[in-house]
Design a protein around this motif. Structure first.
Motif, PDB file in Angstrom:
ATOM      1  N   UNK A 108       0.741  -1.227  -0.021  1.00 47.22           N
ATOM      2  CA  UNK A 108       0.026   0.127   0.047  1.00 47.22           C
ATOM      3  C   UNK A 108       0.871   1.093   0.148  1.00 47.22           C
ATOM      4  N   UNK A 109       1.890   1.323   0.892  1.00 44.94           N
ATOM      5  CA  UNK A 109       2.683   2.497   0.983  1.00 44.94           C
ATOM      6  C   UNK A 109       3.506   2.692  -0.537  1.00 44.94           C
ATOM      7  N   UNK A 110       3.724   1.608  -0.944  1.00 40.46           N
ATOM      8  CA  UNK A 110       4.598   1.674  -2.305  1.00 40.46           C
ATOM      9  C   UNK A 110       3.609   2.071  -3.371  1.00 40.46           C
ATOM     10  N   UNK A 111       2.562   1.970  -3.211  1.00 38.83           N
ATOM     11  CA  UNK A 111       1.540   2.153  -4.293  1.00 38.83           C
ATOM     12  C   UNK A 111       1.413   3.722  -4.193  1.00 38.83           C
ATOM     13  N   UNK A 112       0.961   4.187  -2.803  1.00 38.14           N
ATOM     14  CA  UNK A 112       0.912   5.658  -2.710  1.00 38.14           C
ATOM     15  C   UNK A 112       2.111   6.369  -2.941  1.00 38.14           C
ATOM     16  N   UNK A 113       3.159   5.756  -2.684  1.00 43.91           N
ATOM     17  CA  UNK A 113       4.714   6.363  -3.101  1.00 43.91           C
ATOM     18  C   UNK A 113       4.651   6.554  -4.615  1.00 43.91           C
ATOM     19  N   UNK A 114       4.368   5.389  -5.338  1.00 44.32           N
ATOM     20  CA  UNK A 114       4.415   5.328  -6.646  1.00 44.32           C
ATOM     21  C   UNK A 114       3.696   6.439  -7.506  1.00 44.32           C
ATOM     22  N   UNK A 115       2.165   6.281  -7.191  1.00 45.11           N
ATOM     23  CA  UNK A 115       1.314   7.081  -7.721  1.00 45.11           C
ATOM     24  C   UNK A 115       1.409   8.743  -7.287  1.00 45.11           C
ATOM     25  N   UNK A 116       1.718   8.760  -6.113  1.00 40.71           N
ATOM     26  CA  UNK A 116       1.530  10.358  -5.519  1.00 40.71           C
ATOM     27  C   UNK A 116       2.847  10.966  -5.239  1.00 40.71           C
TER      28      UNK A 116
END
Ligand code: SF4
Ligand code: SF4
Lengths: 318, 377, 130
Positions: A243-251
């Motif tokens: 989840x944190x990787x996704x947040x970091x990657x997208x935003x």
């Protein structure tokens, strides 16, 4: 060359690195949560207790394995393994050591969304297969909860994809790198919605309804012990990384090199920051009731998510 | 919905929301509770019989162990009953010290409760903060009486330790700090939206029901009824203390939270006043060993509500009959009323809302003749 | 959210937990810890035995040979014995770490020393100061 690829998959930035990261983030979460509450948190295992999650994992592995007589044995055995394997698989799609992930294809963002849904389905099956009242209530709550946050989450996650004209996480990271900007700067509303939905996805306070300790013991996890519980906990930690990787990657720009700091280090710093935000946020609230949560998600979060999509379509924040 | 589809959900005797073993059988229709059957008596300890077997002087230590939180309230109640039977007058200084101790106990019990209800609502941070600040009071107790939980301060004929002027200063300083914290809690419970959502209109007890079902303590006062033994039937030095009986009209768990938190402010005021006007003189008189025959009821406002002791003596050194009615028992009928028609998820917070102390209330076993099962009552 | 200010402040403050075995909270004076007998003062008057609510004190034997047996596992640390003793031979020490697995180790015997030779009790008898 093949050896290097295997090294990449198994060690860095593949499975081993990600699992270490998962344990590290559990420690970050526990430590920060404890400090907010005026406690020390893990303290004795390793420097400042940093090895405590590993120790817990090993301890659980060595514990007695209890299988309820009434459970659906096949599911009961299979679900914990799948629960740990799924986020690990999904993490290969995340760009960790470079803006380009190990595995990347057009549409892998959809796969990520799908794996979130699958995680909840696994939770549902886990609770259902253990045939206990508390587990059943927990899994039903978990499914209900998913029905309410899945749609705003899906809507909002599409926005960076629209902006970057790519349905691949790596593509979105590269787009941010090329435009020298962060998704958060363009779509702050989207980031906020994603954070709220992710609190629910990770079942953190105020959305820890499916495992509300004081109401339904441990919810869907009640009947799991020993190595199965260890796998669930590792799955949860990996999910936090995902989840944190996704947040970091997208935003937040994803794994990009910054001056001399390598991309992997930037990734770790940024994801740790996201984890810290999560654990700080979960210290601030009381738990919602399931009906309040669903109503809130549909009444407030969904319109906001739709507004974000409309904004992006109008060309704002794209 | 043409079919009757109620599910029976057992709650307890082992359940993480109940820190003490007690059993409630809920009849649940979907997500709504339609019926509840309490079954009490899991922790019957035979304390009344033990009291009858011990001398009056030793009995106060048993009375202290009826409840781990209301130790002062129970010993006060015991001492009052026995002193009345003995016909001795407690010196005013002892009465003041008992008042101070009772109010300190209310502070620590209520802040414990605030933490507990926050925990039931999933608000663990407030729980940790409340319990951290409660340490201040426990440390005060440790210095004043020599024990953190079991204070052993009350004795027949007075109190066992005096409050020196230096100690009084320490108490004042600690209260200074605690007052600030209490105000903070009052602000948090009134403004935190997630907490309000979980407590407002949850566990409603209408004033008429509260009166009819004989609710006591903050549960009664949160339903808007001014019922407080300290005011209605003043004991120790409460007739000389200025304080308000706090009530709330919201009749729900939020009201109970508000009443308790504001009561803490009143308690701080009472302690300050008592320390200021502490009378000079002895703090203990000798109590005789044997007690003339007679009987007596004594009432005390424990932090959880009205606590009642009954003693009957027969001229020997041991009571003939001793009966304890702990406040939780009086709140059980009201609790069952509150528990009907609510969401299943609200059960723990409503249970916690009356500040239950189940092991204090479990008393005697009543075996129904003719029936097949013995039921604890 | 109304707690966010305090949560942030808390991050900068030292946690309030006492790291127990490593550091210990101070014990205030007049704390009611485990009672300790000073047998040079004791006159074997049995008052403490009678005053003790749970019967944790027993006088064993007769005359000057008698011993005081103290059953720590029964004691409720109420200080009645220290209060009643006419010679102030009993002091409530500040010892509070008394948990154990073996009840036989919780029985202490105190006897008046006959001459000079003090006979140390078997299980680390408490001294006045713990
Ligand atoms: S009361 Fe004091 S003097 Fe008497 S036996 Fe006990 S310790 Fe000795
Ligand atoms: S402290 Fe109380 S219980 Fe312990 S030995 Fe003395 S009188 Fe008995």
């Amino acid at each position: 060359m093949v050896a290097y690829e295997i090294f990449q998959l198994v060690v860095f930035p593949g499975a081993l690195f990600v699992i270490c990261l998962a344990f590290l983030y559990e420690w970050v979460d526990r430590k920060l949560f404890a400090r907010v509450q005026g406690r020390y948190g893990p303290l004795y295992t390793g420097p400042a207790g940093i090895l405590q999650p590993v120790a817990d994992f090993l301890k659980l592995l060595s514990k007695e394995d209890i299988v309820p007589r009434a459970c659906d044995a096949n599911l009961f055995f299979a679900v914990p393994v799948m629960y740990a394997a799924l986020p690990l698989t999904a993490l290969f799609i995340m760009p960790i050591a470079a803006p380009e992930a190990l595995v990347s294809f057009e549409g892998d963002l959809i796969f990520i969304l799908f794996s979130f849904g699958l995680m909840t389905l696994l939770i549902f099956l886990a609770g259902w297969s253990s045939m206990s009242r508390f587990s059943a209530i927990g899994s039903v709550r978990s499914a209900l909860q998913m029905l309410s946050y899945e749609i705003p989450l899906g809507l909002v996650l599409v926005c960076p994809a629209i902006a970057a004209r790519s349905l691949s996480v790596s593509g979105i990271v590269q787009w941010q790198a090329a435009n020298a900007t962060w998704g958060a700067a363009l779509q702050p509303i989207g980031l906020a919605v994603v954070m709220v939905c992710m609190l629910a996805e990770l079942e953190l306070v105020p959305f820890d309804i499916p495992e509300a300790e004081t109401e339904i013991v441990a919810g869907w996890r009640t009947e799991f012990t020993g190595r199965r519980l260890a796998l669930f906990r590792m799955g949860r930690d990996l999910e936090i990384v995902l989840v944190s990787a996704l947040v970091v990657s997208l935003y937040l720009g994803g794994a990009q090199q910054l001056w001399l700091v390598p991309a992997a280090a930037m990734f770790v710093i940024k994801t740790a920051a996201v984890v810290a935000v999560f654990s700080f946020a979960r210290a601030l609230f009381a738990r919602f009731r399931i009906d309040q949560m669903i109503a809130g998600m549909w009444k407030y979060l969904l319109p906001i998510a739709v507004a974000q999509v409309v904004l992006v379509q109008m060309g704002l924040g794209a | 919905m043409g079919y009757a589809s109620t599910v029976k959900v057992p709650f307890g005797p082992q359940h993480p929301a109940l820190k003490e073993p007690e059993h409630f059988l809920f009849e649940v229709d979907g997500d709504t509770v339609v019926g509840v059957t309490p079954r009490i008596g899991y922790v019957h300890r035979g304390i009344e019989k033990a009291l009858e077997l011990s001398t009056y002087g030793h009995g106060i230590y048993l009375a202290e162990r009826i409840c781990g939180i209301c130790t002062i309230a129970h010993t006060c109640c015991y001492a009052q009953a026995v002193e009345e039977l003995m016909g001795i007058d407690v010196p005013p200084r002892a009465n003041y010290i008992r008042t101070i101790m009772s109010e300190l106990e209310r502070l620590h019990s209520h802040s414990l409760w605030v933490g507990l209800v926050a925990h039931e609502a999933g608000f663990d941070t407030l729980f940790m903060y409340a319990w951290r600040d409660r340490e201040v009071i426990l440390n005060l107790f440790q210095e004043l009486t020599g024990g953190r939980v079991l204070h052993a301060i009350n004795t027949l004929g007075g109190v066992r330790r005096d409050i020196s002027p230096e100690m009084a200063d320490k108490v004042r300083r600690a209260l200074e700090h605690f007052e600030g914290r209490t105000k903070e809690y009052l602000r948090i419970v009134r403004t935190e939206p997630t907490f309000l959502r979980r407590t407002r209109d949850v566990g409603v007890l209408k004033p008429a029901d509260a009166a009819r079902l004989n609710a006591v303590g903050p549960t009664l006062r949160a339903s808007g009824i001014k019922g407080d033994v300290r005011r209605d039937d003043p004991y120790v030095a409460y007739d000389e203390m200025p304080f308000n009986v706090i009530t709330s009209d919201s009749c729900d768990v939020f009201g109970r939270t508000e009443v308790r938190t504001e009561e803490m402010m009143e308690s701080i005021g009472i302690i300050r006043h008592a320390l200021e006007h502490l009378p000079e003189g002895v703090f203990r008189v000798r109590a005789p060993r044997n007690v003339p025959a007679g009987e007596c009821v004594s009432r005390v406002e424990a932090p959880r509500g009205e606590d009642m002791h009954y003693a009957r003596s027969n001229g020997t050194a041991k009571p003939d009959r001793y009966k304890v009615r702990a406040p939780t028992l009086a709140n059980i009928p009201a609790l069952c009323k509150m528990l009907v028609g609510i969401h299943v998820a609200d059960i723990p917070i409503i249970l916690a809302g009356i500040d239950p102390c189940f092991s204090c209330m479990d008393r005697m076993v009543f075996v129904r003749s003719g029936g097949s099962t013995g039921r604890a009552r | 959210m109304s707690i966010v200010g305090e949560a942030l402040r808390q991050l900068r403050r030292k946690p309030c937990t006492v790291r127990y075995p490593a550091e210990k909270a101070p014990v205030p004076p007049r704390f009611r810890g485990m009672p300790a007998w000073d047998m040079s003062k004791c006159i074997l008057c049995v008052l403490c035995q009678n005053a003790c609510p749970p019967g944790a004190i027993r006088l064993i034997g007769k005359g000057p040979e008698a011993e005081i047996e103290y059953l720590m596992d029964r004691c409720i640390f109420c200080e009645e014995c220290a209060e009643v003793c006419p010679k102030r031979a009993i002091v409530m020490s500040d010892r509070f770490e008394l948990a154990g697995f073996d009840r036989s180790k919780m029985v202490f015997r105190f006897r008046k020393e006959k001459e000079k030779q003090p006979e140390p009790p078997k299980h680390s008898a408490p001294t006045a100061n713990g």
